[in-house]
Write a protein that holds these residues in place. Structure first.
Motif, PDB file in Angstrom:
ATOM      1  N   TYR A 180      13.970 -26.625  30.242  1.00 49.85           N
ATOM      2  CA  TYR A 180      13.215 -27.609  29.234  1.00 49.85           C
ATOM      3  C   TYR A 180      13.666 -28.886  29.492  1.00 49.85           C
ATOM      4  CZ  TYR A 180      10.896 -29.058  25.179  1.00 49.85           C
ATOM      5  OH  TYR A 180      10.374 -30.032  24.476  1.00 49.85           O
TER       6      TYR A 180
ATOM      7  N   GLU B 215      12.493 -33.497  22.201  1.00 53.39           N
ATOM      8  CA  GLU B 215      13.301 -32.802  21.145  1.00 53.39           C
ATOM      9  C   GLU B 215      13.160 -33.660  19.842  1.00 53.39           C
ATOM     10  OE1 GLU B 215      17.275 -31.641  21.817  1.00 53.39           O
ATOM     11  OE2 GLU B 215      16.841 -31.450  23.950  1.00 53.39           O
TER      12      GLU B 215
ATOM     13  N   LEU C 193      20.138 -22.604  25.517  1.00 53.31           N
ATOM     14  CA  LEU C 193      19.159 -23.639  26.245  1.00 53.31           C
ATOM     15  C   LEU C 193      18.197 -22.760  27.222  1.00 53.31           C
ATOM     16  CD1 LEU C 193      21.971 -26.165  27.448  1.00 53.31           C
ATOM     17  CD2 LEU C 193      19.940 -26.907  25.851  1.00 53.31           C
TER      18      LEU C 193
ATOM     19  N   THR D 249      11.379 -28.515  18.988  1.00 54.92           N
ATOM     20  CA  THR D 249      12.536 -27.781  19.399  1.00 54.92           C
ATOM     21  C   THR D 249      13.658 -28.735  19.091  1.00 54.92           C
ATOM     22  OG1 THR D 249      13.759 -27.269  21.270  1.00 54.92           O
ATOM     23  CG2 THR D 249      12.024 -28.639  21.848  1.00 54.92           C
ATOM     24  N   GLY D 250      14.805 -28.167  18.337  1.00 55.07           N
ATOM     25  CA  GLY D 250      15.963 -29.089  18.161  1.00 55.07           C
ATOM     26  C   GLY D 250      17.209 -28.272  18.308  1.00 55.07           C
TER      27      GLY D 250
ATOM     28  N   ARG E 197      15.585 -21.450  24.351  1.00 53.52           N
ATOM     29  CA  ARG E 197      14.917 -22.650  23.898  1.00 53.52           C
ATOM     30  C   ARG E 197      13.778 -22.679  24.892  1.00 53.52           C
ATOM     31  NH1 ARG E 197      15.397 -28.448  23.556  1.00 53.52           N
ATOM     32  NH2 ARG E 197      16.835 -28.282  25.292  1.00 53.52           N
TER      33      ARG E 197
ATOM     34  N   ARG F 178      24.497 -26.325  22.200  1.00 57.07           N
ATOM     35  CA  ARG F 178      23.925 -26.432  23.295  1.00 57.07           C
ATOM     36  C   ARG F 178      24.515 -25.617  24.382  1.00 57.07           C
ATOM     37  NH1 ARG F 178      19.974 -30.436  23.898  1.00 57.07           N
ATOM     38  NH2 ARG F 178      19.646 -31.616  22.100  1.00 57.07           N
TER      39      ARG F 178
ATOM     40  N   LYS G  42      13.934 -34.754  16.237  1.00 63.29           N
ATOM     41  CA  LYS G  42      15.030 -35.483  15.662  1.00 63.29           C
ATOM     42  C   LYS G  42      14.912 -35.418  14.138  1.00 63.29           C
ATOM     43  CE  LYS G  42      16.611 -36.511  19.729  1.00 63.29           C
ATOM     44  NZ  LYS G  42      17.848 -35.850  20.287  1.00 63.29           N
TER      45      LYS G  42
ATOM     46  N   GLU H 132      11.468 -29.245   9.979  1.00 66.93           N
ATOM     47  CA  GLU H 132      10.505 -28.748  10.933  1.00 66.93           C
ATOM     48  C   GLU H 132       9.200 -28.567  10.211  1.00 66.93           C
ATOM     49  OE1 GLU H 132      13.038 -27.637  14.998  1.00 66.93           O
ATOM     50  OE2 GLU H 132      12.727 -26.086  13.455  1.00 66.93           O
TER      51      GLU H 132
END
Length: 305
Positions: A293, A297, A135, A156-157, A138, A130, A299, A175
């Motif tokens: 964003y 998210e 970021l 998104t992850g 994304r 991150r 998981k 995903e």
């Protein structure tokens, strides 16, 4: 001047670091004195310790990666007579400059393409750390999807690793199991894991930094290129020449070859023309690219771990 170029993680990662390394080598081949510092762990204390060890033998240091935003300024303050730069950075100071390749612009184009090519109505983003550039990328990808087709679902992850192929394969596979058939991946050494997951499921992938379409045309429908190498070379040359850009220098679609979306051969000509028109609009400032964003998210469920 003796310039060090510092990389966090694997140097030859067929991604971000590899591109930055090419820029450092280009500067060295032009006759400049460049030292490569690599294999630094993704830990603030380790990054700062590596800089402090190297700086007595250097006149300046270029930190490659957004991790430098937090790690570098305290060290730069300890060595006010030396010059510093962060590539993909967002910090500046008396002896600190930042150079930022606007990866979010190519990520926005990637989102538009993903939304226009999905058959399931679900697309995904996957990255590791991150850091600010990731970021922003994304957020821009999601914005690009929304620009093309507001009803397309986006997963998104951040999986926590740029280089662990076991981790990236599990996340990409999860995903895909949730319905995603086009994945935008911002990864480094861990990209093969995501490639394997896509190849096994027949999903398409949009890569980043390098031209992945030429390497795996069976998997990649596009690649959001980001010429980190050009920025690294530029930072080194400015440092040696004694030039320090005011504030933060940004390089995007309006600046030539720094960013762009490289398309696979099987992308229809009409869609390629649509992407090109959109790129011109972004470069001209006619289309806004979001870099924040705040949505949900993805998981990883225990069944996929």
């Amino acid at each position: 001047m003796r310039i060090g170029v510092l990389f966090v993680g694997t140097l030859e990662d067929t991604g971000f670091n590899a591109s930055g390394h090419a820029g450092a080598l280009a500067a060295r081949q032009s006759g400049l004195d460049v030292t490569i510092l690599d294999g630094i762990p993704y830990e603030p204390a380790a990054m700062q310790a590596a800089m402090r060890r190297a700086l007595p033998d250097l006149d300046g240091l270029v930190f490659v990666g957004g991790q430098g935003d937090a790690a570098l300024p305290p060290v730069a303050a300890e060595f006010p007579q030396k010059r510093f730069a962060v590539v993909q950075g967002h910090v500046s100071g008396a002896n600190v400059a930042s150079y930022d390749v606007l990866q979010e612009q190519s990520a926005f184009l990637a989102g538009h393409l993903a939304a226009r090519t999905t058959r399931t109505g679900t697309v995904a983003h996957l990255s590791g750390h991150r850091v600010r550039p990731g970021l922003k990328g994304r957020a821009a990808f999601v914005a690009g999807v929304r620009h093309a087709a507001p009803d397309v679902r986006v997963l998104t992850g951040f999986c926590g690793s740029q280089d662990d192929n076991g981790v990236t394969r599990r996340w990409a596979g999860a995903e895909i199991a949730e319905g995603a058939d086009v994945l935008f991946t911002m990864l480094n050494g861990g990209r093969p894991g995501a490639i394997d997951a896509c190849a096994a499921a027949g999903a398409r992938q949009i890569g980043n930094v390098l031209d992945w379409c030429a390497l795996r045309p069976d998997v990649f429908i596009a690649s959001a290129e980001a010429r980190i190498d050009l920025c690294v070379t530029h930072a080194i040359e400015n440092m040696v020449a004694g030039r320090q850009p005011p504030d933060i220098r940004h390089f995007g679609l309006a600046d030539g070859a720094y960013v762009g979306l490289r398309l696979a051969a099987d992308v229809p000509a009409s869609l390629a023309a649509e992407i090109e028109d959109l790129a011109h609009a972004v470069a001209a400032g006619e289309v806004f690219v979001a870099t924040d964003y705040a949505g949900p998210e993805f998981k990883l469920e225990p069944s996929h771990a």
